[in-house]
Design an enzyme around this catalytic site. Structure first.
Site, PDB file in Angstrom:
ATOM      1  CG  HIS A   5      -0.049   0.214   2.516  1.00  0.00           C
ATOM      2  ND1 HIS A   5       0.408  -1.134   3.043  1.00  0.00           N
ATOM      3  CD2 HIS A   5       0.032   1.150   3.558  1.00  0.00           C
ATOM      4  CE1 HIS A   5       1.125  -0.644   4.163  1.00  0.00           C
ATOM      5  NE2 HIS A   5       0.730   0.802   4.309  1.00  0.00           N
ATOM      6  NE  ARG A  39       2.582   5.076   9.561  1.00  0.00           N
ATOM      7  CZ  ARG A  39       1.489   5.866   9.335  1.00  0.00           C
ATOM      8  NH1 ARG A  39       1.152   6.688  10.216  1.00  0.00           N
ATOM      9  NH2 ARG A  39       0.869   5.551   8.229  1.00  0.00           N
ATOM     10  CG  HIS A  90       4.984   1.325   2.763  1.00  0.00           C
ATOM     11  ND1 HIS A  90       4.370   2.353   2.171  1.00  0.00           N
ATOM     12  CD2 HIS A  90       4.384   1.083   4.107  1.00  0.00           C
ATOM     13  CE1 HIS A  90       3.075   2.772   3.268  1.00  0.00           C
ATOM     14  NE2 HIS A  90       3.624   1.902   4.083  1.00  0.00           N
ATOM     15  CG  ASP A 102       1.492   5.062   4.892  1.00  0.00           C
ATOM     16  OD1 ASP A 102       1.211   3.821   5.060  1.00  0.00           O
ATOM     17  OD2 ASP A 102       2.817   5.482   4.992  1.00  0.00           O
TER      18      ASP A 102
HETATM   19 FE   LIG Z   1       1.747   2.005   5.659  1.00  0.00          FE
END
Ligand SMILES: [Fe+2]
Length: 288
Positions: A101, A268, A254, A103
């Protein structure tokens, strides 16, 4: 004080990924350094800074050179601060993104870019892979490119929510209250900064191609999801403590490899995005 170290770029594969050496992210960076980093991100899709022993505030301040940081894209607000960022245990049992995917493309405005820092990676396992959507698009035949060009696809959070055993329905209700339902995006984007074309459908979020009949859409998406996994489009990163990956959600997908049982503690931060296909640039907020 700004860093005066010499920057050196080390390509990972011919299609995706570059390591940037010679930058200390604890320091403010010169305009020239920021431009070098920005260009590397646009050209290589994902860039890496090895073993950066930095605070969340320093991580956040570095990312402000490229856009508006958010602690996360689904519940993030305009007032997010570094102290809000989770240092999350992304163990497969708690957090699984074991499908390819970019994000949260289910959002009307998915994040422009994502940065991930390994606070405490497992000793082995837990690598992340990236695939170049520039390379995936370029490798399609011309008749196939012509057919896909101009089509649109539905991106939905529902498959992810349905995969959450206990809280999926609550998660979905909260998500829909904040962001509305599904989003529709172009199947192929023209990257606003590189001018290159990038395939923009993913196994995790894309549920159908709007203009095709259901059986046609299912067959086409199955082919494309398999196509983007060709090894020549892909790189794989083994995390060391402090490593930062910074990727362009407009040009790469990713995959977090769920092959570990230890804790995998990651920080993140995402950069707020725009509607895919509309002009966007990696630059400090307020600059135009
Ligand atoms: Fe992700």
């Amino acid at each position: 004080m700004t860093t005066t170290d010499k920057i050196a770029l080390e390509r990972v594969t011919s299609n995706v990924g570059a390591v940037i050496n010679g930058i200390d992210l604890r320091l403010p960076q010169s305009a020239q350094t920021i431009d070098t980093v920005r260009q590397a991100l646009i050209n290589h899709g994902v860039i890496f800074f090895r073993r950066q022993d930095i605070s969340l505030e320093q991580f956040w301040a570095f990312l402000e050179n490229f856009g508006r940081p958010q602690k996360e894209e689904i519940k993030g607000t305009d007032h997010d601060r570094p102290s809000d960022v989770h240092t999350a245990d992304m163990s497969p049992s708690r957090y699984s993104t074991a499908t390819w995917h970019a994000d949260t493309t289910s959002l009307p405005r998915p994040p422009l870019a994502t940065a991930l820092r390994a606070a405490a990676p497992p000793e082995f396992g837990g690598d992340t892979c990236w695939s170049s959507m520039y390379a995936a698009w370029d490798a399609l035949s011309e008749p196939m490119q012509q057919m896909l060009d101009g089509l649109t696809a539905v991106h939905s959070i529902k498959p992810t929510a349905e995969g959450m055993e206990e809280y999926g329905h609550l998660f979905l209700a909260d998500y829909e209250a904040r962001h509305g339902g599904d989003s529709t995006h172009p199947v192929v984007l023209t990257h606003p900064e590189s001018g290159r074309r990038a395939l923009y459908v993913s196994e995790c979020f894309t549920t159908r191609i709007v203009e095709l009949a259901p059986a046609e859409s299912a067959a086409m998406l199955a082919m494309l999801f398999r196509h983007i996994q060709r090894p020549e489009f892909i790189m794989r990163w083994k995390w060391s403590a402090g490593d930062i990956a910074f990727w362009d959600n407009r040009s790469v997908q990713h995959y977090a490899v769920p092959d570990y049982t230890e804790a995998r503690v990651m920080q993140r931060i995402v950069l707020a995005g725009v509607k895919p296909g509309e002009p966007s640039a990696l630059q400090p907020v307020g600059v135009s």
